[in-house]
Write a protein that holds these residues in place. Structure first.
Motif, short mmCIF file in Angstrom:
data_model
loop_
_atom_site.label_atom_id
_atom_site.label_comp_id
_atom_site.label_asym_id
_atom_site.label_seq_id
_atom_site.Cartn_x
_atom_site.Cartn_y
_atom_site.Cartn_z
N LYS A 1 0.83 -1.21 0.00
CA LYS A 1 0.00 0.00 0.00
C LYS A 1 0.86 1.26 0.00
O LYS A 1 0.47 2.29 -0.56
CB LYS A 1 -0.93 -0.01 1.23
CG LYS A 1 -1.88 1.18 1.31
CD LYS A 1 -2.87 1.21 0.14
CE LYS A 1 -3.87 2.33 0.30
NZ LYS A 1 -4.81 2.41 -0.82
N GLU B 1 -7.39 -1.25 -7.42
CA GLU B 1 -6.95 -1.92 -6.19
C GLU B 1 -8.06 -2.87 -5.78
O GLU B 1 -9.13 -2.44 -5.35
CB GLU B 1 -6.66 -0.90 -5.10
CG GLU B 1 -6.11 -1.52 -3.82
CD GLU B 1 -5.79 -0.49 -2.75
OE1 GLU B 1 -5.99 -0.81 -1.56
OE2 GLU B 1 -5.36 0.64 -3.10
N ASP C 1 -7.21 -6.42 -0.23
CA ASP C 1 -6.17 -6.42 0.81
C ASP C 1 -5.84 -7.88 1.11
O ASP C 1 -6.70 -8.64 1.57
CB ASP C 1 -6.70 -5.72 2.06
CG ASP C 1 -5.67 -5.64 3.17
OD1 ASP C 1 -4.60 -6.28 3.06
OD2 ASP C 1 -5.94 -4.95 4.16
N LYS D 1 -3.89 -9.01 3.34
CA LYS D 1 -3.71 -9.19 4.78
C LYS D 1 -2.38 -9.85 5.13
O LYS D 1 -2.30 -10.71 6.01
CB LYS D 1 -4.88 -10.00 5.35
CG LYS D 1 -6.24 -9.37 5.09
CD LYS D 1 -7.36 -10.09 5.80
CE LYS D 1 -8.72 -9.55 5.40
NZ LYS D 1 -8.85 -8.09 5.60
N TYR E 1 1.98 -6.63 6.99
CA TYR E 1 1.49 -5.49 7.77
C TYR E 1 2.63 -4.62 8.32
O TYR E 1 3.61 -5.13 8.85
CB TYR E 1 0.64 -5.98 8.95
CG TYR E 1 -0.76 -6.36 8.58
CD1 TYR E 1 -1.65 -5.42 8.08
CD2 TYR E 1 -1.22 -7.67 8.75
CE1 TYR E 1 -2.95 -5.77 7.75
CE2 TYR E 1 -2.51 -8.03 8.42
CZ TYR E 1 -3.37 -7.07 7.92
OH TYR E 1 -4.65 -7.41 7.59
N SER F 1 -0.28 -2.80 3.96
CA SER F 1 -0.27 -4.24 3.73
C SER F 1 -0.21 -4.48 2.23
O SER F 1 -0.26 -3.55 1.43
CB SER F 1 -1.52 -4.90 4.33
OG SER F 1 -2.70 -4.34 3.77
N ARG G 1 -1.45 -5.43 -1.41
CA ARG G 1 -2.71 -5.27 -2.12
C ARG G 1 -2.63 -5.91 -3.51
O ARG G 1 -1.61 -5.81 -4.20
CB ARG G 1 -3.06 -3.78 -2.28
CG ARG G 1 -3.03 -3.00 -0.96
CD ARG G 1 -4.03 -3.54 0.06
NE ARG G 1 -3.83 -2.98 1.37
CZ ARG G 1 -4.52 -1.95 1.86
NH1 ARG G 1 -5.45 -1.36 1.11
NH2 ARG G 1 -4.28 -1.51 3.07
#
Length: 205
Positions: A71, A83, A86, A88, A91, A177, A179
């Motif tokens: 990101k 986009e 996410d 995840k 991070y 995170s 993407r």
């Protein structure tokens, strides 16, 4: 053929494992070699490693149909892509950090060292703060320690490097995170296969 751009490095390796777990495996991609392009002929897909900052360029220009980018890079480059999701993973936070004894004097121009000049500029513009951006490539922690800058704008994962250099986080600009992004034209014409991939990746992330 679906073309996929993944970022070299630790984040890319995590994402590559997520792709494999989701049914999109590219043999040899995690081997210790110098190859950059990998095929899955059965799925009619091609995956390739590029530098993290270059992923949005490959996707925006259509060399890659989809890609995975942090990101932070999307905020810095603001590419003309979709986009999608996410993933995840990866991070961390885009943060402002300074010496422990730093006190901001709003009457003076703030010297900001960063690898992300657009993010820094947009953040401080929102605060109405006058800044002088010093663009560096790596070892940003040195800048305030040696007096080159007042603060730094950088990615913070654990904060260990900051603490070891007597720096601390002043504020968090954004949570970051990995993407999933897509070329706008490719998404239009390959929407079914891209949507299925997105669904699988989200299920396994």
């Amino acid at each position: 053929m679906l073309n996929i751009a993944l970022p070299k490095g630790r984040l890319g390796e995590k994402v590559c494992r997520l792709f494999a777990k989701s049914g999109y495996e590219f043999p040899g991609m995690l081997d210790n070699n110098r190859r950059l392009v990998f095929l899955n002929e059965e799925l009619d897909m091609r995956c390739f490693w590029v530098k993290p900052f270059d992923v949005p360029v490959y996707v925006e220009r259509g060399t890659a149909d989809i890609g995975v980018a942090g990101k932070d890079i999307l905020l810095e480059r603001n590419p003309d892509v979709y986009e999608l999701s996410d993933l995840k993973t990866g991070y961390c936070r885009m943060s402002v950090a300074a010496r422990e004894d730093f006190i901001d004097d709003s009457r003076k121009t703030l010297a900001v060292a960063t690898e992300f000049p657009n993010i820094a500029q947009n953040y401080y513009a929102g605060l109405g703060r006058d800044i002088d951006i010093i663009t560096l490539r790596g070892s940003l922690e040195l800048a305030p320690v040696l007096g080159l800058s007042d603060v730094i704008v950088d990615i913070v994962e654990t904060g260990t490097t900051l603490r070891e250099n007597n720096l601390h986080v002043l504020s968090v600009i954004s949570e970051l995170s990995a993407r999933l992004i897509a070329n706008k034209s490719a998404y239009k014409f390959k929407k079914e296969i891209i949507s299925e991939m997105m669904r699988r990746l989200e299920t396994n992330s």
